[in-house]
Design a protein around this motif. Structure first.
Motif, PDB file in Angstrom:
ATOM      1  N   VAL A   5     -10.215 -34.746   5.473  1.00 44.38           N
ATOM      2  CA  VAL A   5      -9.779 -34.995   4.098  1.00 44.38           C
ATOM      3  C   VAL A   5     -10.620 -36.065   3.413  1.00 44.38           C
ATOM      4  N   GLU A   6     -11.198 -36.981   4.209  1.00 48.04           N
ATOM      5  CA  GLU A   6     -11.960 -38.077   3.598  1.00 48.04           C
ATOM      6  C   GLU A   6     -13.427 -37.728   3.360  1.00 48.04           C
ATOM      7  N   CYS A   7     -13.861 -36.553   3.772  1.00 48.66           N
ATOM      8  CA  CYS A   7     -15.266 -36.190   3.532  1.00 48.66           C
ATOM      9  C   CYS A   7     -15.424 -34.679   3.396  1.00 48.66           C
ATOM     10  N   ASN A   8     -14.490 -34.026   2.719  1.00 48.54           N
ATOM     11  CA  ASN A   8     -14.637 -32.583   2.496  1.00 48.54           C
ATOM     12  C   ASN A   8     -15.461 -32.321   1.231  1.00 48.54           C
ATOM     13  N   SER A   9     -15.650 -31.070   0.894  1.00 46.72           N
ATOM     14  CA  SER A   9     -16.497 -30.721  -0.251  1.00 46.72           C
ATOM     15  C   SER A   9     -15.895 -31.231  -1.565  1.00 46.72           C
ATOM     16  N   HIS A  10     -14.560 -31.255  -1.645  1.00 46.76           N
ATOM     17  CA  HIS A  10     -13.908 -31.755  -2.858  1.00 46.76           C
ATOM     18  C   HIS A  10     -14.227 -33.237  -3.071  1.00 46.76           C
ATOM     19  N   ILE A  11     -14.198 -34.009  -2.002  1.00 47.29           N
ATOM     20  CA  ILE A  11     -14.522 -35.431  -2.096  1.00 47.29           C
ATOM     21  C   ILE A  11     -15.977 -35.612  -2.528  1.00 47.29           C
ATOM     22  N   VAL A  58     -20.430 -41.468   5.922  1.00 49.91           N
ATOM     23  CA  VAL A  58     -19.286 -40.670   5.473  1.00 49.91           C
ATOM     24  C   VAL A  58     -19.683 -39.792   4.282  1.00 49.91           C
ATOM     25  N   ILE A  59     -20.440 -40.357   3.344  1.00 50.45           N
ATOM     26  CA  ILE A  59     -20.876 -39.569   2.185  1.00 50.45           C
ATOM     27  C   ILE A  59     -21.838 -38.463   2.619  1.00 50.45           C
ATOM     28  N   LEU A  83     -22.587 -32.571   3.871  1.00 57.13           N
ATOM     29  CA  LEU A  83     -22.669 -31.479   4.838  1.00 57.13           C
ATOM     30  C   LEU A  83     -21.483 -30.530   4.685  1.00 57.13           C
ATOM     31  N   SER A  84     -20.300 -31.087   4.423  1.00 57.19           N
ATOM     32  CA  SER A  84     -19.129 -30.244   4.169  1.00 57.19           C
ATOM     33  C   SER A  84     -19.343 -29.392   2.926  1.00 57.19           C
ATOM     34  N   TYR A  85     -19.923 -29.975   1.897  1.00 62.63           N
ATOM     35  CA  TYR A  85     -20.215 -29.252   0.661  1.00 62.63           C
ATOM     36  C   TYR A  85     -21.162 -28.083   0.931  1.00 62.63           C
ATOM     37  N   ARG A  86     -22.072 -28.267   1.869  1.00 63.26           N
ATOM     38  CA  ARG A  86     -23.020 -27.201   2.232  1.00 63.26           C
ATOM     39  C   ARG A  86     -22.409 -26.189   3.193  1.00 63.26           C
ATOM     40  N   TYR A 145     -17.246 -37.575  -5.761  1.00 65.12           N
ATOM     41  CA  TYR A 145     -18.179 -38.690  -5.599  1.00 65.12           C
ATOM     42  C   TYR A 145     -19.349 -38.549  -6.574  1.00 65.12           C
ATOM     43  N   VAL A 146     -19.902 -37.344  -6.690  1.00 63.79           N
ATOM     44  CA  VAL A 146     -21.001 -37.111  -7.634  1.00 63.79           C
ATOM     45  C   VAL A 146     -20.535 -37.366  -9.064  1.00 63.79           C
ATOM     46  N   ALA A 147     -19.333 -36.864  -9.388  1.00 61.24           N
ATOM     47  CA  ALA A 147     -18.802 -37.081 -10.738  1.00 61.24           C
ATOM     48  C   ALA A 147     -18.582 -38.571 -10.999  1.00 61.24           C
TER      49      ALA A 147
END
Length: 472
Positions: free
Chosen positions: A338-344, A292-293, A298-301, A348-350
């Protein structure tokens, strides 16, 4: 005289022995192959078969396939033969193009003298998959040569008839003896005519297969269905599919047939999913969370599309690279989940950075408390830490003491490190608790996806493994 009797007994039994042969449909890459392969390898070790035929083997390339993955976990199985049969149709919206071919193979602890592939001719029907057979000649410890044929027959009834005829024709053409046919025959309870052909039951029982197959009836000696021979008295049906809670075991597609000059003496089934769940549920959850992470990354990219390696079936949906409970209508496409978009992913990094920072402060507070409590005496500090040897030996730290004090002074320039250590400890623990509960709230949808495991994922395959012992 005793020596003579011993020699006679020895030569009477030369060449006798027992061979264990298994067949297993490994269920391609369904539901976490990276976890399932460890359970399958463990099961193989427990069964300790000499030869294992495998079906639904996926390929990235000829040298990167699921048989190779298993062989790396099973060093005793030094010999293998594996070949692809079909290209797998990839969804147009899929973000991956891996595991794109499927075929069959075998692994063996005894030497493979020769191996080849033969094609089962296509007969018009709904099943457009190419079907092949693998033929391997293997040498037993006693020096005997045994022929093993691995198959995965068509799921269409009439095409099964043609497949069975092609296998018999190959055996007749090659004049094979001491032969074992094993694999997934896709046999139904109400339609086992192709297997009846191979075991030479009466021509009348072949039904709709008769017109195609009656010419093969006399071409080779009858084969024995090993399970039926061994369990003739107890009446065990030997069902191997579906190894799922629902609908449960309902048919016996997995068969091992042996020629009349071989004698089956044992037959057993293994692969119940309950053991897999008990042993690997924690690893399954970790693998799902990691997937999932990765999908969030991938969504972030900016990568978009269907994220699962396989179809999740009618009872499941693909979300963030894993299959979850629920029908196909609940599928989501990256990057819109919603559970693995770029915002998530950013959160997660923060969350990781904040948690690491707090853990560093916690560690610093604990060390300062221990140092202060030991009155700066290294001997007592090392005793408190339970570390008195090797790199923790106090004699290694006699030099460079001034540097250590400089490092301590440098650390104390950070405002939080100037706080009394007990106060820093309490504040850090409070902040860690706040971070934990905040993360639990923010990632609620993510954890819901991770923990929404389909029951099928707790099973090593939807088939059981069939193992037969043969006297040769």
């Amino acid at each position: 005289m005793k020596l003579l009797i011993f020699v006679l007994i020895y030569f009477m039994h030369v060449g006798d022995g027992k061979l264990k042969i298994s067949t297993y449909n490994i269920w391609n890459i369904m539901f976490g192959w990276e976890m399932r392969k460890y359970r399958i390898a463990r099961m193989v070790k427990e069964i300790d078969a000499d030869i294992i035929g495998l079906q639904e083997v996926r390929f990235n390339s000829l040298n990167d396939n699921q048989v190779n993955h298993l062989q790396q976990l099973l060093p005793k199985y030094k010999w293998k033969y594996v070949r692809p049969a079909n290209n797998i149709t990839i969804r147009d919206d899929s973000i991956t193009n891996t595991w794109i071919r499927e075929g069959i193979g075998l692994i063996s602890k005894i030497p493979i003298l020769s191996a080849s592939v033969f094609h089962l001719p296509y007969v018009y029907g709904p099943d457009t998959n190419k079907r092949i057979g693998l033929h391997a000649q293997l040498e037993t410890d006693s020096g005997k040569v045994i022929n093993v044929i691995v198959v995965h027959l068509s799921y269409d009834r009439q095409q099964q008839c043609s497949n069975a005829a092609a296998v018999l024709n190959f055996i007749h053409y090659k004049k094979l003896t001491h032969t074992v046919i094993l694999g997934d025959f896709n046999t139904y309870k109400d339609f086992d005519m192709p297997v009846q052909l191979l075991t030479h039951t009466s021509r009348m029982s072949l039904g709709k297969c008769s017109s195609q197959l009656e010419s093969y009836m006399k071409k080779t000696s009858a084969f024995q269905d090993a399970w039926k021979v061994v369990h003739a008295l107890d009446g065990d049906n030997g069902y191997t599919f579906s190894n799922m809670p629902y609908p449960g075991l309902e048919s016996r597609p997995d068969r091992i047939l042996v020629s009349s000059n071989l004698r089956p003496v044992s037959a057993e089934l293994t692969g119940d999913g309950r053991f897999y769940k008990d042993l690997y549920s924690g690893s399954i959850m970790y693998h799902r969370f990691r997937t999932v992470i990765q999908s969030a990354f991938l969504s972030y990219r900016g990568i978009a599309g269907y994220s699962c390696l396989q179809d999740c079936g009618p009872n499941g949906s693909c979300r963030c690279g894993v299959c979850v409970k629920g029908g196909n209508q609940n599928n989501c496409q990256l990057p819109d989940c919603v559970e693995c978009n770029s915002h998530i992913y950013k959160l997660y990094v923060a969350f990781i950075m904040i948690s690491l920072t707090l853990l560093i402060h916690l560690f610093y507070a604990v060390v300062i408390i221990l140092v202060t409590g030991s009155d700066y005496r290294r001997e007592e500090l090392f005793n408190i830490l339970g570390c008195n040897c090797c790199l923790c030996n106090k004699n290694l730290y006699r030099k460079g003491t001034s540097r250590k004090h400089k490092l301590l002074k440098l650390l104390q320039r950070w405002p939080l490190f100037r706080l009394p250590p007990y106060l820093l400890l309490v504040l850090t623990l409070i902040m860690l608790l706040v971070t934990y509960f905040y993360g639990k709230s923010v990632f609620a949808d993510t954890f819901k996806t991770v923990y929404s495991v389909m029951e099928e994922e707790y099973f090593p395959s939807d088939h059981l493994m069939l193992t037969v012992g043969i006297n040769i």
